[in-house]
Design an enzyme around this catalytic site. Structure first.
Site, mmCIF file in Angstrom:
data_model
loop_
_atom_site.group_PDB
_atom_site.id
_atom_site.type_symbol
_atom_site.label_atom_id
_atom_site.label_comp_id
_atom_site.label_asym_id
_atom_site.label_seq_id
_atom_site.Cartn_x
_atom_site.Cartn_y
_atom_site.Cartn_z
ATOM 1 N N HIS A 11 6.039 -16.321 4.663
ATOM 2 C CA HIS A 11 4.952 -17.017 4.130
ATOM 3 C C HIS A 11 5.138 -17.658 2.713
ATOM 4 O O HIS A 11 5.805 -16.887 2.013
ATOM 5 C CB HIS A 11 3.586 -16.446 4.431
ATOM 6 C CG HIS A 11 3.292 -15.161 3.557
ATOM 7 N ND1 HIS A 11 3.212 -15.037 2.233
ATOM 8 C CD2 HIS A 11 3.557 -13.893 3.782
ATOM 9 C CE1 HIS A 11 2.961 -13.854 1.760
ATOM 10 N NE2 HIS A 11 3.360 -13.093 2.783
ATOM 11 N N GLU A 84 2.536 -8.197 8.666
ATOM 12 C CA GLU A 84 2.899 -7.200 7.800
ATOM 13 C C GLU A 84 2.498 -5.730 8.189
ATOM 14 O O GLU A 84 1.499 -5.674 8.775
ATOM 15 C CB GLU A 84 2.251 -7.583 6.312
ATOM 16 C CG GLU A 84 2.895 -6.783 5.110
ATOM 17 C CD GLU A 84 4.181 -6.965 4.860
ATOM 18 O OE1 GLU A 84 5.155 -6.311 5.560
ATOM 19 O OE2 GLU A 84 4.880 -7.779 4.271
#
Length: 215
Positions: A11, A84
């Site tokens: 990202h 994550e």
């Protein structure tokens, strides 16, 4: 049989990335630089064939994936397994604050003790081994479900690290001595359930355009 191509993307930048504050599962949006990076990433990939776009369900990854999808009018599937690592009680803290509040656990983390527990916070933390198994299994599962196709998976720095280690057969205990860059393009092949690395850390698209003197 032709391999599945996986374009694995981290990202764009968030304010917490910039200040070294640990995000984990905390849902932080892209900052202005991250939005610029996502737009540049989308432009860089515009000419490439992509069959499917999948992102983590955390908004920093989802916003990045949505930028890529907009240029080609494609839907984005969300997968929480591409999140994550969950860092439990470390989440939301600066690295310096983690070291101060949890010196023993911080030292184990920095020493890459892959089964060392972290303190719980709003969520129960994952060990690095648990996270690695989750992230790699998710990538392989998507690839196997779409044999011979090209997938863009938008995830997080830790997920990229896991894929890199899996592809190169690196021990989980070794230091992370390779870059994991925001909005980078990283390419893998998947064949017979095994990842192989094609290219790593493409970020040329993020450089400011250099205008010649006639522009």
């Amino acid at each position: 049989m032709s391999p599945t191509t996986i374009i694995l993307i981290r990202h764009g930048e968030t304010a917490w990335n910039a200040e070294r504050r640990l995000q984990g599962h905390i849902d932080i949006a892209l900052n202005d630089e991250g939005l610029r990076q996502a737009s540049a990433l989308a432009e860089a990939l515009e000419g490439e064939h992509i069959d499917l776009i999948v992102s983590s369900d955390l908004q920093r990854a989802a916003q990045t994936a949505d930028a890529v999808a907009r240029t080609r009018s494609m839907p984005v599937q969300r997968d929480p397994l591409l999140r994550e690592r969950c860092f439990g009680g470390f989440e939301g803290l600066l690295y310096a604050e983690i070291e101060q509040r949890f010196p023993v656990e911080f030292a184990a983390w920095q020493a890459r003790e892959i089964d060392a527990p972290m303190p719980s916070g709003a969520r129960v933390a994952e060990t690095f081994r648990q996270f690695y198994q989750r992230a790699v299994a998710a990538i392989i599962q998507w690839g196997r479900a779409h044999p011979g196709q090209t997938l863009a998976l938008v995830a997080h720095g830790g997920v990229l690290e896991c894929a890199y280690r899996a592809a190169l057969g690196l021990s989980l205990e070794t230091p992370r001595d390779f870059p994991v860059l925001n909005a980078s393009i990283n390419r893998f092949h998947l064949l017979d359930g095994k990842l192989s690395l094609v290219s790593w850390g493409e970020v040329g698209h993020l450089q400011p355009r250099v205008l010649d003197e006639l522009n």
